[in-house]
Design a protein around this motif. Structure first.
Motif, PDB file in Angstrom:
ATOM      1  N   UNK A 141       0.848  -1.199   0.000  1.00 23.40           N
ATOM      2  CA  UNK A 141       0.000   0.000   0.000  1.00 23.40           C
ATOM      3  C   UNK A 141       0.881   1.244   0.000  1.00 23.40           C
ATOM      4  N   UNK A 142       1.968   1.209   0.759  1.00 25.82           N
ATOM      5  CA  UNK A 142       2.910   2.322   0.781  1.00 25.82           C
ATOM      6  C   UNK A 142       3.485   2.573  -0.615  1.00 25.82           C
ATOM      7  N   UNK A 143       3.849   1.500  -1.302  1.00 21.10           N
ATOM      8  CA  UNK A 143       4.413   1.646  -2.649  1.00 21.10           C
ATOM      9  C   UNK A 143       3.412   2.269  -3.610  1.00 21.10           C
ATOM     10  N   UNK A 144       2.184   1.766  -3.579  1.00 19.00           N
ATOM     11  CA  UNK A 144       1.161   2.261  -4.498  1.00 19.00           C
ATOM     12  C   UNK A 144       0.804   3.709  -4.183  1.00 19.00           C
ATOM     13  N   UNK A 145       0.635   4.011  -2.911  1.00 20.87           N
ATOM     14  CA  UNK A 145       0.327   5.387  -2.521  1.00 20.87           C
ATOM     15  C   UNK A 145       1.436   6.339  -2.965  1.00 20.87           C
ATOM     16  N   UNK A 146       2.678   5.909  -2.837  1.00 21.42           N
ATOM     17  CA  UNK A 146       3.796   6.766  -3.214  1.00 21.42           C
ATOM     18  C   UNK A 146       3.774   7.085  -4.706  1.00 21.42           C
ATOM     19  N   UNK A 147       3.438   6.094  -5.522  1.00 22.56           N
ATOM     20  CA  UNK A 147       3.320   6.347  -6.957  1.00 22.56           C
ATOM     21  C   UNK A 147       2.323   7.472  -7.224  1.00 22.56           C
ATOM     22  N   UNK A 153      -1.817  11.129 -11.576  1.00 26.23           N
ATOM     23  CA  UNK A 153      -2.384  10.475 -12.753  1.00 26.23           C
ATOM     24  C   UNK A 153      -1.569   9.243 -13.151  1.00 26.23           C
ATOM     25  N   UNK A 154      -0.818   8.706 -12.231  1.00 23.48           N
ATOM     26  CA  UNK A 154       0.075   7.581 -12.533  1.00 23.48           C
ATOM     27  C   UNK A 154      -0.692   6.380 -13.092  1.00 23.48           C
ATOM     28  N   UNK A 159       1.293  -2.738 -11.688  1.00 23.40           N
ATOM     29  CA  UNK A 159       1.227  -3.105 -10.276  1.00 23.40           C
ATOM     30  C   UNK A 159       0.090  -4.109 -10.076  1.00 23.40           C
ATOM     31  N   UNK A 160       0.414  -5.241  -9.464  1.00 21.13           N
ATOM     32  CA  UNK A 160      -0.569  -6.302  -9.226  1.00 21.13           C
ATOM     33  C   UNK A 160      -0.531  -6.661  -7.752  1.00 21.13           C
ATOM     34  N   UNK A 161      -1.664  -6.524  -7.076  1.00 23.06           N
ATOM     35  CA  UNK A 161      -1.714  -6.875  -5.654  1.00 23.06           C
ATOM     36  C   UNK A 161      -2.690  -8.012  -5.435  1.00 23.06           C
ATOM     37  N   UNK A 162      -2.177  -9.128  -4.935  1.00 20.85           N
ATOM     38  CA  UNK A 162      -2.981 -10.286  -4.546  1.00 20.85           C
ATOM     39  C   UNK A 162      -2.991 -10.323  -3.032  1.00 20.85           C
ATOM     40  N   UNK A 183      -9.771   3.709 -11.534  1.00 19.99           N
ATOM     41  CA  UNK A 183      -9.254   5.013 -11.945  1.00 19.99           C
ATOM     42  C   UNK A 183      -7.833   4.999 -12.486  1.00 19.99           C
ATOM     43  N   UNK A 184      -7.017   4.022 -12.053  1.00 20.60           N
ATOM     44  CA  UNK A 184      -5.601   4.052 -12.424  1.00 20.60           C
ATOM     45  C   UNK A 184      -5.074   2.737 -13.000  1.00 20.60           C
ATOM     46  N   UNK A 185      -5.943   1.756 -13.200  1.00 20.65           N
ATOM     47  CA  UNK A 185      -5.519   0.519 -13.837  1.00 20.65           C
ATOM     48  C   UNK A 185      -4.820  -0.476 -12.943  1.00 20.65           C
ATOM     49  N   UNK A 186      -4.869  -0.254 -11.615  1.00 20.34           N
ATOM     50  CA  UNK A 186      -4.277  -1.231 -10.697  1.00 20.34           C
ATOM     51  C   UNK A 186      -4.934  -2.590 -10.904  1.00 20.34           C
ATOM     52  N   UNK A 187      -4.138  -3.633 -10.816  1.00 21.90           N
ATOM     53  CA  UNK A 187      -4.665  -4.995 -10.866  1.00 21.90           C
ATOM     54  C   UNK A 187      -4.697  -5.519  -9.427  1.00 21.90           C
ATOM     55  N   UNK A 188      -5.884  -5.726  -8.920  1.00 20.76           N
ATOM     56  CA  UNK A 188      -6.038  -6.111  -7.507  1.00 20.76           C
ATOM     57  C   UNK A 188      -7.092  -7.189  -7.379  1.00 20.76           C
ATOM     58  N   UNK A 189      -6.725  -8.257  -6.656  1.00 23.23           N
ATOM     59  CA  UNK A 189      -7.690  -9.306  -6.338  1.00 23.23           C
ATOM     60  C   UNK A 189      -7.516  -9.733  -4.880  1.00 23.23           C
ATOM     61  N   UNK A 190      -8.619  -9.691  -4.148  1.00 20.40           N
ATOM     62  CA  UNK A 190      -8.631 -10.198  -2.784  1.00 20.40           C
ATOM     63  C   UNK A 190      -9.179 -11.616  -2.779  1.00 20.40           C
ATOM     64  N   UNK A 191      -8.694 -12.425  -1.863  1.00 23.96           N
ATOM     65  CA  UNK A 191      -9.174 -13.796  -1.759  1.00 23.96           C
ATOM     66  C   UNK A 191      -9.368 -14.149  -0.287  1.00 23.96           C
ATOM     67  N   UNK A 192     -10.404 -14.918   0.023  1.00 28.74           N
ATOM     68  CA  UNK A 192     -10.684 -15.290   1.411  1.00 28.74           C
ATOM     69  C   UNK A 192     -10.599 -16.805   1.561  1.00 28.74           C
TER      70      UNK A 192
END
Length: 315
Positions: A141-147, A153-154, A159-162, A183-192
């Motif tokens: 999260x720190x890395x993505x926020x910093x971008x 408009x990064x 960036x892919x977060x699993x 909004x920014x094209x992040x690739x994110x998938x949560x799994x339970x």
């Protein structure tokens, strides 16, 4: 003689309880260092004195920073209550008693090389697949926020977060991350991992490392827009933050794709050439390798798989 107490130098300015066992702690040091004073992916030390049992003294622990280094205001930490602590004086049991405005210790000096800069370099074009279990999402999260702080408009498409957790409510930062998908094209998938206890959940199920099981890797490739077999070190670099099971469960299946762990003793045990570049990086607090390299019954088949994969990927 009573143990020496910590001299408090910071204030808890806000706490947000995500669940009973997961909390965001926002801490403001008395003397704020000039920013940026850390790199995304690093950690710093928090500490408290045990007021109820002063004979136990103080306790300090390293915690990954979730804030961006460019952020103004308090420093954010995403922390889980340790239900079965190994210590008789666990920090989380003291942290959970804190209220907004309470004093504490924070060493505003960052450490660690689990950063893009210290691993592949900021100009590396490959997909950055970040594998997080529980609060292991904090450095990512720190890395993505910093971008985004450096460029609102990064493009976050590489960036892919699993992120894996027991229940949907445990997927901290989910709303923020889902917004960035749109909004920014992040690739994110949560799994339970306990979907039967979350009847309304419609997302992925299983532990986060299960994304890399042979029968599921083709689906991940498709989601990432990679060709069949394209999930390999030429196109992808892996970062892992979680417990040992998550690290091992990610590294082992990816041996067949020639992903090389950033751990010298494991590299040597698997017969990786000295000039081959690392492609799996992880945070580990234990000094023992995540693979039992002392047991040849474990290592021999992994070595054979690695050699076959290297020959295929890098003929």
């Amino acid at each position: 003689m009573a143990p020496k107490a910590l001299e408090y130098n910071a204030t808890l300015v806000e706490r947000i309880d995500v669940t009973d066992a997961l909390t965001l702690f926002r801490v403001k040091p008395d003397q704020e260092p000039a920013r940026p004073w850390f790199v995304p992916g690093q950690y710093c030390v928090l500490g408290l004195n045990n007021q109820e049992k002063p004979e136990l003294g103080s306790v300090r622990r390293s915690m990954s920073i979730a804030s961006a280094p460019e952020d103004e205001g308090p420093i954010e930490f995403y922390i889980r209550w340790v239900a079965k602590p190994e210590s008789e004086n666990p920090l989380t049991h003291l942290l959970w008693k804190l209220k907004t405005g309470d004093r504490m210790y924070m060493r505003a000096v960052a450490a660690g090389v689990f950063t893009i800069k210290d691993t592949i370099g900021v100009d590396d074009p490959r997909l950055r697949v970040m594998v997080a279990a529980g609060t292991g999402s904090a450095p990512f999260v720190s890395m993505i926020r910093s971008e985004l702080r450096r460029n609102p408009r990064a493009d976050l498409s590489k960036w892919v977060l699993l992120h894996g957790a027991s229940y949907p409510a445990d997927l901290g930062y989910r709303d923020e991350l889902m917004g960035l998908v749109e909004t920014h094209g992040l690739k994110y998938w949560g799994t339970v991992s306990r979907p039967k206890e979350a009847q309304d959940w419609r997302g992925d199920t299983g532990r986060v490392e299960s994304f890399f099981e042979p029968e599921r890797l083709a689906d991940l490739e498709k989601r990432l827009g990679l060709p069949v077999g394209g999930f390999n070190p030429k196109n992808v670099v892996i970062y892992i933050c979680g417990l040992t099971g998550t690290i091992t469960g990610t590294i082992v299946p990816l041996i067949d794709r020639a992903f090389i762990p950033d751990f010298k003793r494991i590299r040597e045990a698997l017969g990786v050439p000295a000039d081959a570049k690392d492609s799996v990086f992880y945070e580990q607090y234990d000094t023992e390798p995540v693979i039992n390299i002392k047991d040849d019954a474990v290592v021999a088949p992994l070595r054979e798989r690695m050699q076959a994969a290297l020959a295929k990927q890098f003929p």
